[in-house]
Design a protein around this motif. Structure first.
Motif, PDB file in Angstrom:
ATOM      1  N   GLY A   1       0.831  -1.198   0.000  1.00  0.00           N
ATOM      2  CA  GLY A   1       0.000   0.000   0.000  1.00  0.00           C
ATOM      3  C   GLY A   1       0.859   1.239   0.000  1.00  0.00           C
ATOM      4  N   PRO A   2       0.230   2.416  -0.027  1.00  0.00           N
ATOM      5  CA  PRO A   2       1.016   3.651  -0.098  1.00  0.00           C
ATOM      6  C   PRO A   2       1.797   3.948   1.179  1.00  0.00           C
ATOM      7  CG  PRO A   2      -1.322   4.139   0.111  1.00  0.00           C
ATOM      8  CD  PRO A   2      -1.216   2.668  -0.125  1.00  0.00           C
ATOM      9  N   ILE A   3       1.332   3.435   2.328  1.00  0.00           N
ATOM     10  CA  ILE A   3       1.990   3.669   3.610  1.00  0.00           C
ATOM     11  C   ILE A   3       2.179   2.326   4.301  1.00  0.00           C
ATOM     12  CG2 ILE A   3       1.782   4.776   5.875  1.00  0.00           C
ATOM     13  CD1 ILE A   3       0.184   7.001   4.533  1.00  0.00           C
ATOM     14  N   VAL A   4       3.353   2.120   4.879  1.00  0.00           N
ATOM     15  CA  VAL A   4       3.693   0.831   5.479  1.00  0.00           C
ATOM     16  C   VAL A   4       3.217   0.722   6.923  1.00  0.00           C
ATOM     17  CG1 VAL A   4       5.631  -0.644   6.175  1.00  0.00           C
ATOM     18  CG2 VAL A   4       5.661   0.480   3.941  1.00  0.00           C
TER      19      VAL A   4
ATOM     20  N   SER B   1      -2.735   8.668   0.034  1.00  0.00           N
ATOM     21  CA  SER B   1      -1.355   8.230   0.263  1.00  0.00           C
ATOM     22  C   SER B   1      -0.666   9.014   1.378  1.00  0.00           C
ATOM     23  CB  SER B   1      -0.543   8.373  -1.030  1.00  0.00           C
ATOM     24  OG  SER B   1      -0.480   9.728  -1.432  1.00  0.00           O
ATOM     25  N   ASN B   2      -1.411   9.874   2.067  1.00  0.00           N
ATOM     26  CA  ASN B   2      -0.863  10.707   3.136  1.00  0.00           C
ATOM     27  C   ASN B   2      -1.576  10.418   4.451  1.00  0.00           C
ATOM     28  OD1 ASN B   2       0.550  12.160   1.036  1.00  0.00           O
ATOM     29  ND2 ASN B   2      -1.405  13.169   0.626  1.00  0.00           N
ATOM     30  N   ALA B   3      -0.923  10.752   5.556  1.00  0.00           N
ATOM     31  CA  ALA B   3      -1.528  10.571   6.875  1.00  0.00           C
ATOM     32  C   ALA B   3      -1.161  11.750   7.757  1.00  0.00           C
ATOM     33  CB  ALA B   3      -1.063   9.265   7.521  1.00  0.00           C
ATOM     34  N   GLU B   4      -2.183  12.443   8.248  1.00  0.00           N
ATOM     35  CA  GLU B   4      -2.015  13.631   9.077  1.00  0.00           C
ATOM     36  C   GLU B   4      -2.088  13.256  10.551  1.00  0.00           C
ATOM     37  OE1 GLU B   4      -4.152  18.002   9.777  1.00  0.00           O
ATOM     38  OE2 GLU B   4      -4.857  16.656   8.193  1.00  0.00           O
ATOM     39  N   THR B   5      -1.144  13.755  11.338  1.00  0.00           N
ATOM     40  CA  THR B   5      -1.151  13.496  12.774  1.00  0.00           C
ATOM     41  C   THR B   5      -2.221  14.333  13.462  1.00  0.00           C
ATOM     42  OG1 THR B   5       1.234  13.091  12.705  1.00  0.00           O
ATOM     43  CG2 THR B   5       0.254  13.449  14.867  1.00  0.00           C
ATOM     44  N   ARG B   6      -3.004  13.692  14.309  1.00  0.00           N
ATOM     45  CA  ARG B   6      -3.987  14.419  15.123  1.00  0.00           C
ATOM     46  C   ARG B   6      -3.259  15.114  16.270  1.00  0.00           C
ATOM     47  NH1 ARG B   6      -9.292  12.920  14.051  1.00  0.00           N
ATOM     48  NH2 ARG B   6      -9.551  10.967  12.870  1.00  0.00           N
ATOM     49  N   TRP B   7      -3.590  16.372  16.494  1.00  0.00           N
ATOM     50  CA  TRP B   7      -2.881  17.125  17.532  1.00  0.00           C
ATOM     51  C   TRP B   7      -3.152  16.610  18.926  1.00  0.00           C
ATOM     52  CZ3 TRP B   7       1.136  20.268  17.780  1.00  0.00           C
ATOM     53  CH2 TRP B   7       1.651  20.728  16.570  1.00  0.00           C
ATOM     54  N   GLU B   8      -4.313  16.038  19.179  1.00  0.00           N
ATOM     55  CA  GLU B   8      -4.566  15.467  20.502  1.00  0.00           C
ATOM     56  C   GLU B   8      -3.646  14.277  20.779  1.00  0.00           C
ATOM     57  OE1 GLU B   8      -8.136  14.008  17.919  1.00  0.00           O
ATOM     58  OE2 GLU B   8      -6.626  15.634  17.919  1.00  0.00           O
TER      59      GLU B   8
END
Length: 410
Positions: free
Chosen positions: A54-57, A70-77
Motif C-alpha cells: 500500500g502507499p503507507i507501510v 497516500s498521506n496521513a495527518e497526525t492528530r494534535w490530541e
C-alpha cells in the motif's frame, strides 16, 4: 510534495511551464536520474527497490492519524504530553506515490555532475562510517493548514486538505551533506545541488515527471543540510525515508527528499517540476510563471486538542500547544479563549531552547458552557506575527494565519 489533483487544476501559468520543461532542463531529467543512461551503478540502486502493498507501510490508528489517500495527518490530541519529539509511529506521512522498500545492503548513493571533480558512490555502511551529527529539525509539508483557506477565508485551494497535522519534529542523525560533497571534490563553481528520491515516478496530466527531486542552492547545501539515516535514535522507518533521506531545516518539506539515491551537483542552475510547476505561489496578483520557488516555512501555532474537543465547564483547564517558524525561535505566544476579544500571554516551555518549535501552556480559568473558538498567535525572533488572514494562492501553500480551533464547553 505535489498533490494528486494539483495537475488537474487550471492554474495560471502551470500548463505553459509544464510544456516548457525541456527549455528548463526538464528533458534530461524527466526520464529519472537513475534510468537509462545513468549507468550500471544507478541501475543497481534502482534494483534495490521493491514496492510495498500500500502507499503507507506503518499502522495508521484512527485515534492518531487522519488518512488522506497516500498521506496521513497526525492528530494534535495525539501529541499532548508526548514530549518534544514526535515518536516515529506518530509522525505524519507525505507520499507522492507509495513508500518503497529498499535493501540497504545494495543501496548506493551516487554523487555526480559538473560541480564535482571526483564522482562518488557511497554504500550504506560507508555513509554510516563517516563522522555524524545529530540535529533536531522539523519536517513540514508546504500545504500544512491548506484547508483553512476555504474554511476561514472562503477560497478553495487545490490539494490535500490538511489542517495543521502535516508537521513533526524529530531528532535526526546522519552525515552533513557538505561532507559528502567535499569527498566528491566539490568545485568552487558549483551553484546547485539536486537530490533525487527512489520512490516511483510521479505522473501528472498523463505526463511522467520522473522521480521526485528539487535543487538546493550550494550555500544552503553546505550550511545545515543533513543526509539522515536515523530518526529519534532508530534507523529511519520506511515511510520516513529508509535508508537515507535529506533533512533541510527550516525549509518546506519537499526539500527534504526521502529515499535519496542520487545527488547531482552542477555549475549551472538546475530545475525540476518541483521548483517550476509546483512549490511556487500561483494565483491573483502573482506572475503567470508563479513566484520564486518557496524556501523557508512560516510561523504557525496549534493546540494539542482534538477538533471540536469537549472541555469541562466550571473549573480551570490547562491549554497546551506548540508554535514554530522556519525563520527562527518563537519569542511570544498569545492565546484567546473567546474568539479574539481578549488575549493573554502563554508560558513558553523548554527553557527557551532554540529548537524547531516551542511548546507552551496557559490556564483557562473559567470555561463557561457553550461553543467557542480558541486562538493562538505566535511571534518569532524576526518579529513576524501570525496575521488574521493570509494572501491566497491556488495551491494553498504556506498558510500562516491564526487558526480558529472550535471547542465545546460542557
Amino acid at each position: 510534495m505535489p498533490y494528486r489533483n494539483a495537475g488537474r487544476e487550471d492554474l495560471p501559468g502551470r500548463r505553459a511551464v509544464l510544456r516548457a520543461l525541456p527549455a528548463l532542463g526538464g528533458a534530461a531529467v524527466l526520464s529519472g536520474p537513475l534510468a537509462g543512461t545513468a549507468g550500471a551503478t544507478a541501475q543497481g540502486a534502482a534494483e534495490a527497490v521493491r514496492r510495498a502493498a500500500g502507499p503507507i507501510v506503518k499502522p495508521l490508528p484512527p485515534e492518531v492519524f487522519i488518512e488522506h489517500g497516500s498521506n496521513a495527518e497526525t492528530r494534535w490530541e495525539a501529541l499532548r504530553d508526548i514530549g518534544y519529539h514526535v515518536p516515529n509511529e506518530r509522525f505524519f506521512v507525505r507520499n507522492h506515490t507509495a513508500t518503497p522498500l529498499i535493501d540497504a545492503a545494495t543501496w548506493r548513493l551516487r554523487v555526480h555532475g559538473s560541480g564535482v571533480r571526483r564522482p562518488q558512490e557511497f554504500s550504506y555502511a560507508q555513509l554510516r562510517a563517516m563522522p555524524s551529527v545529530t540535529v533536531d529539525a522539523a519536517i513540514e509539508c508546504a500545504g500544512n493548514g491548506r484547508s483553512f483557506f476555504a474554511t476561514q477565508q472562503g477560497e478553495q485551494a487545490s490539494g490535500t486538505q490538511w489542517r495543521l497535522g502535516a508537521i513533526g519534529v524529530a531528532r535526526w542523525r546522519g552525515v552533513p551533506l557538505g561532507a559528502v560533497l567535499r569527498r566528491a571534490g566539490l568545485s568552487k563553481n558549483a551553484v546547485d545541488v539536486m537530490p533525487s528520491g527512489l520512490d516511483a515516478n510521479y505522473v501528472s496530466d498523463g505526463q511522467d515527471l520522473g522521480r521526485v527531486r528539487r535543487p538546493l542552492p550550494i550555500g544552503k547545501a553546505l550550511d545545515d543540510v543533513l543526509l539522515a539515516y536515523e530518526m529519534n535514535g532508530e534507523p529511519l522507518p520506511p515511510d520516513h525515508g529508509f535508508p537515507v533521506r535529506v533533512v533541510v531545516p527550516g525549509w518546506v518539506g519537499i526539500a527534504s527528499i526521502k529515499w535519496v539515491g542520487d545527488i547531482e551537483v552542477s555549475t549551472e542552475p538546475l530545475s525540476s517540476p518541483w521548483n517550476t510547476i509546483y512549490y511556487r505561489f500561483f494565483g491573483p496578483g502573482y506572475p503567470d510563471e508563479g513566484s520564486a520557488p518557496l524556501t523557508r516555512q512560516v510561523t504557525k501555532s496549534a493546540f494539542e486538542l482534538g477538533w471540536e474537543a469537549s472541555i469541562p465547564a466550571g473549573r480551570p483547564y490547562r491549554l497546551r500547544g506548540r508554535s514554530w517558524s522556519g525563520r527562527g525561535r518563537i519569542t511570544r505566544v498569545e492565546v484567546s479563549t473567546d474568539g479574539g476579544t481578549r488575549w493573554r500571554d502563554a508560558r513558553l516551555l523548554d527553557g527557551g531552547r532554540r529548537g524547531p518549535w516551542t511548546r507552551w501552556q496557559i490556564t483557562w480559568p473559567d470555561p463557561r458552557p457553550g461553543r467557542t473558538e480558541l486562538l493562538a498567535r505566535a511571534t518569532d525572533e524576526t518579529g513576524a506575527v501570525q496575521p488574521v488572514t493570509t494572501r491566497f494562492n491556488t495551491m494553498g501553500y504556506l498558510f500562516d494565519a491564526i487558526v480558529a480551533h472550535p471547542v465545546q464547553v460542557t
